[in-house]
Design a protein around this motif. Structure first.
Motif, PDB file in Angstrom:
ATOM      1  N   PRO A 183       0.843  -1.216   0.000  1.00  0.00           N
ATOM      2  CA  PRO A 183       0.000   0.000   0.000  1.00  0.00           C
ATOM      3  C   PRO A 183       0.858   1.238   0.000  1.00  0.00           C
ATOM      4  O   PRO A 183       2.029   1.207   0.415  1.00  0.00           O
ATOM      5  CB  PRO A 183      -0.806  -0.122   1.289  1.00  0.00           C
ATOM      6  CG  PRO A 183       0.057  -0.942   2.202  1.00  0.00           C
ATOM      7  CD  PRO A 183       0.793  -1.901   1.305  1.00  0.00           C
ATOM      8  N   THR A 184       0.241   2.247  -0.398  1.00  0.00           N
ATOM      9  CA  THR A 184       0.946   3.530  -0.426  1.00  0.00           C
ATOM     10  C   THR A 184       0.873   4.197   0.947  1.00  0.00           C
ATOM     11  O   THR A 184      -0.083   3.997   1.705  1.00  0.00           O
ATOM     12  CB  THR A 184       0.324   4.451  -1.495  1.00  0.00           C
ATOM     13  OG1 THR A 184      -1.043   4.652  -1.184  1.00  0.00           O
ATOM     14  CG2 THR A 184       0.462   3.833  -2.880  1.00  0.00           C
ATOM     15  N   PHE A 185       1.835   4.969   1.272  1.00  0.00           N
ATOM     16  CA  PHE A 185       1.895   5.683   2.557  1.00  0.00           C
ATOM     17  C   PHE A 185       1.720   7.169   2.306  1.00  0.00           C
ATOM     18  O   PHE A 185       2.494   7.768   1.547  1.00  0.00           O
ATOM     19  CB  PHE A 185       3.221   5.411   3.256  1.00  0.00           C
ATOM     20  CG  PHE A 185       3.417   6.228   4.504  1.00  0.00           C
ATOM     21  CD1 PHE A 185       2.719   5.907   5.692  1.00  0.00           C
ATOM     22  CD2 PHE A 185       4.275   7.318   4.519  1.00  0.00           C
ATOM     23  CE1 PHE A 185       2.906   6.660   6.830  1.00  0.00           C
ATOM     24  CE2 PHE A 185       4.441   8.069   5.671  1.00  0.00           C
ATOM     25  CZ  PHE A 185       3.754   7.752   6.842  1.00  0.00           C
ATOM     26  N   GLU A 186       0.672   7.701   2.933  1.00  0.00           N
ATOM     27  CA  GLU A 186       0.426   9.143   2.811  1.00  0.00           C
ATOM     28  C   GLU A 186       0.853   9.829   4.104  1.00  0.00           C
ATOM     29  O   GLU A 186       0.433   9.437   5.199  1.00  0.00           O
ATOM     30  CB  GLU A 186      -1.058   9.406   2.538  1.00  0.00           C
ATOM     31  CG  GLU A 186      -1.527   8.831   1.214  1.00  0.00           C
ATOM     32  CD  GLU A 186      -2.997   9.123   0.966  1.00  0.00           C
ATOM     33  OE1 GLU A 186      -3.605   9.790   1.861  1.00  0.00           O
ATOM     34  OE2 GLU A 186      -3.510   8.731  -0.076  1.00  0.00           O
ATOM     35  N   LYS A 187       1.661  10.827   3.975  1.00  0.00           N
ATOM     36  CA  LYS A 187       2.137  11.534   5.155  1.00  0.00           C
ATOM     37  C   LYS A 187       0.993  12.349   5.773  1.00  0.00           C
ATOM     38  O   LYS A 187       0.318  13.112   5.067  1.00  0.00           O
ATOM     39  CB  LYS A 187       3.295  12.449   4.768  1.00  0.00           C
ATOM     40  CG  LYS A 187       4.546  11.718   4.306  1.00  0.00           C
ATOM     41  CD  LYS A 187       5.700  12.687   4.079  1.00  0.00           C
ATOM     42  CE  LYS A 187       5.335  13.642   2.924  1.00  0.00           C
ATOM     43  NZ  LYS A 187       6.474  14.574   2.665  1.00  0.00           N
ATOM     44  N   PRO A 188       0.754  12.195   7.099  1.00  0.00           N
ATOM     45  CA  PRO A 188      -0.319  12.987   7.741  1.00  0.00           C
ATOM     46  C   PRO A 188       0.102  14.436   7.893  1.00  0.00           C
ATOM     47  O   PRO A 188       1.302  14.754   7.918  1.00  0.00           O
ATOM     48  CB  PRO A 188      -0.493  12.321   9.109  1.00  0.00           C
ATOM     49  CG  PRO A 188       0.842  11.730   9.411  1.00  0.00           C
ATOM     50  CD  PRO A 188       1.417  11.300   8.055  1.00  0.00           C
ATOM     51  N   THR A 189      -0.910  15.241   8.002  1.00  0.00           N
ATOM     52  CA  THR A 189      -0.645  16.682   8.174  1.00  0.00           C
ATOM     53  C   THR A 189      -0.390  16.958   9.661  1.00  0.00           C
ATOM     54  O   THR A 189      -1.265  16.713  10.525  1.00  0.00           O
ATOM     55  CB  THR A 189      -1.834  17.524   7.690  1.00  0.00           C
ATOM     56  OG1 THR A 189      -2.096  17.191   6.319  1.00  0.00           O
ATOM     57  CG2 THR A 189      -1.545  19.008   7.846  1.00  0.00           C
TER      58      THR A 189
END
Length: 561
Positions: A12-18
């Motif tokens: 899965p892709t990893f999205e950086k949290p804000t």
């Protein structure tokens, strides 16, 4: 043949949290939408976690630590429910009986006490039914748990603030304050019996049939239309005559009894003292309630100050005064054919041409040597006389105790206890009316009465204060009764002598002694000479005195005398 592997489908892709950066402190800068409008209750990490909700509240049996699951921040109202259309005047009425939890029920409590070894006759426990001695008698054991309420602040209602008998004016100078602990320690022993100077009046003989009255054979209290004179010291013509030759301190037995028994009083009272040269005259003020008998003055719960109620202190005092007046005259043999005991002189408060019915009263004017050239002269009274088998007369002081409402007074019901446990009834009266009984005893001792006759008068109905019945009588010897009620005549003479010495040191003028309405203190005031002069009314009586008028009506059909 080469195969192409798609790595994007396996991992899965990893999205950086804000991440919000708070420049002014720590924590988020903005509240997320998912937590908006949600109430927040602060808590501590030390708080214990209990049940989410307990509707019955029966599981919390730990009475010692009832708040162990409470939050250290207190209970908030964030989760309280408020209905917008709810009416404030709505009240839920539930007539169903509330079921007590098991630990509060009687049978479970007894079982628990028996298991813990504190039941009846249990070894090492408290025997609430009494302690059995070797003689086989049950002795009441003292419960060590008594008085524990005071240790934890359960001290009952606050004391009532009473009003003083007279308003202290700005031009009165306070000379001395005498507190009760010091007055109780005073003593003037070896005071001899008073010597008769003059005797006046006419006495009627006591009717012995009233000694056979009991609860089952009660007798209605009748209304007696006779005048009782309550003349103060300076208005007495005999004292005016004697003051020229005998004595230097003059008073009446009622005034002396008030001073001598002052340490037992709770209500406020006052006495006017006038010093002229080396002579002192003690008087009561006109139009006061000095002669009214107090009711439950020394009780733990005195009557409430409600003037509209028949059980207010003043209404009870009026009722008790006229019960005492009517009883003291009803128990005597009246009539023109009955024998009477006459003293040397006639009644000094009525003239020979007056045709009025006067109460049976005998006056003795006596003197006492108090030491240091102080000679006391006082007017004392007898209420009746009793013929002995040997033919010698015995003089009597006749008084009446009255029962108004045993439930409100926290007393003993006379109709149940008077015939079988008269000592318990008298002990209860000694506790509630200690000052009044002490005054009666002092008056009987000063007058030299051979007997003190006490009558027990009760209301027919506790709510009806106009009809009464006589339930019984009891007699004592004054000196023996004084010892029984712990009344020391040496202390009584010491208190009187202390006040006399204090006034003798002052300059000529008018003074006033007043009992503080809320403190056990007696104060002596220096008042102007014209004080209370405006209260005098010229009603044409002069030296004949003032009559005790009948203002209290008894709604019965008794015979009038």
């Amino acid at each position: 043949m080469s195969e192409t592997i798609n790595t994007a489908a396996q991992f899965p892709t990893f999205e950086k949290p804000t991440v919000q950066f708070n420049e002014k402190g720590w924590g988020p800068c903005e509240l997320p939408d998912t937590f908006k409008d949600v109430p927040y209750q602060p808590f501590s990490k030390n708080d214990r976690l209990g049940k989410i909700c307990d509707w019955t509240n029966t599981s919390n049996n730990d009475k010692k630590y009832q708040n162990k699951y409470a939050s250290s921040f207190g209970t908030g109202n964030q989760y309280s429910y408020y209905h917008e259309e709810d009416e404030t005047t709505f009240h839920l009425v539930d007539t169903a009986r509330v079921q007590k939890p098991p630990h509060q029920r009687g049978r479970f409590r007894n079982m628990r006490n028996s298991r813990s070894g504190r039941g009846r006759n249990a070894r090492g426990g408290i025997n609430t039914h009494g302690m059995t001695t070797l003689s086989g008698k049950n002795v009441k054991a003292r419960d060590p748990r008594r008085g524990m309420g005071k240790k934890f602040g359960n001290r009952g209602p606050p004391p009532k603030m009473r009003e003083s008998s007279v308003a202290v004016r700005a031009d009165w100078a306070s000379i001395e304050e005498m507190d009760f602990p010091r007055l109780i320690k005073l003593s003037l022993p070896n005071i001899k019996e008073g010597v008769d100077i003059a005797t006046c009046g006419t006495l009627e003989y006591y009717d012995k049939t009233y000694d056979r009255i009991n609860v089952k054979n009660e007798k209605p209290l009748q209304k007696i239309d006779r005048i009782v004179h309550t003349v103060t010291t300076t208005d007495d013509p005999v004292i005016r005559r004697l003051s020229k030759t005998v004595g230097n301190v003059f008073a009446t037995d009622a005034i002396l009894a008030t001073i001598m028994c002052s340490t037992r009083s709770n209500y406020s009272w006052d006495i006017v003292i006038e010093k002229v040269g080396d002579k002192i005259f003690m008087d009561k003020r006109d139009h006061t309630e000095f002669d009214l008998l107090t009711v439950n003055e020394t009780s733990v719960e005195p009557p409430t100050d409600d003037d509209s109620s028949c059980n207010s202190p003043r209404n009870l005092a009026i009722e008790a005064t006229f019960i005492n007046h009517n009883f003291s005259q009803q128990v005597l043999k009246t009539g023109d054919q009955e024998a009477k005991f006459k003293f040397e002189e006639s009644n000094p408060f009525i003239s020979e041409d007056e045709d009025i019915q006067v109460a049976s009263v005998g006056y003795r004017y006596k003197k006492w040597e108090l030491g240091s050239d102080i000679v006391l002269v006082a007017r004392c009274e007898h209420d009746g006389v009793l013929q002995t088998p040997s033919g010698e007369p015995q003089f009597m002081s006749i008084k009446a105790l009255n029962e108004w409402d045993s439930k409100l007074a926290n007393g003993v019901e006379w109709r149940q206890k008077l015939d079988t446990q008269r000592g318990a009834v008298l002990a209860n009266e000694l506790r509630n009316n200690a000052c009044k009984l002490a005054k009666w005893t002092v008056q009987a001792v000063l007058a030299g009465s051979d007997q003190l006759k006490l009558g027990y008068v009760s209301r027919i109905n506790p709510r009806d204060h106009s009809r009464h019945v006589i339930l019984g009588t009891q007699q004592f010897k004054p000196h023996e009764f004084a010892t029984q009620i712990n009344l020391s005549m040496d202390n009584a003479w010491g208190v009187l002598r202390c006040i006399i010495d204090l006034v003798m040191k002052q300059k000529d003028g008018k003074y006033l002694i007043m009992k503080d309405p809320n403190k056990p203190i007696i104060r002596l005031y220096d008042i102007p000479d014209n004080t209370f002069d405006s209260d005098d009314s010229d009603d044409g009586e002069g030296d004949d005195g003032e009559g005790f008028q009948q203002v209290y009506n008894y709604a019965n059909n008794g015979n009038k005398i």
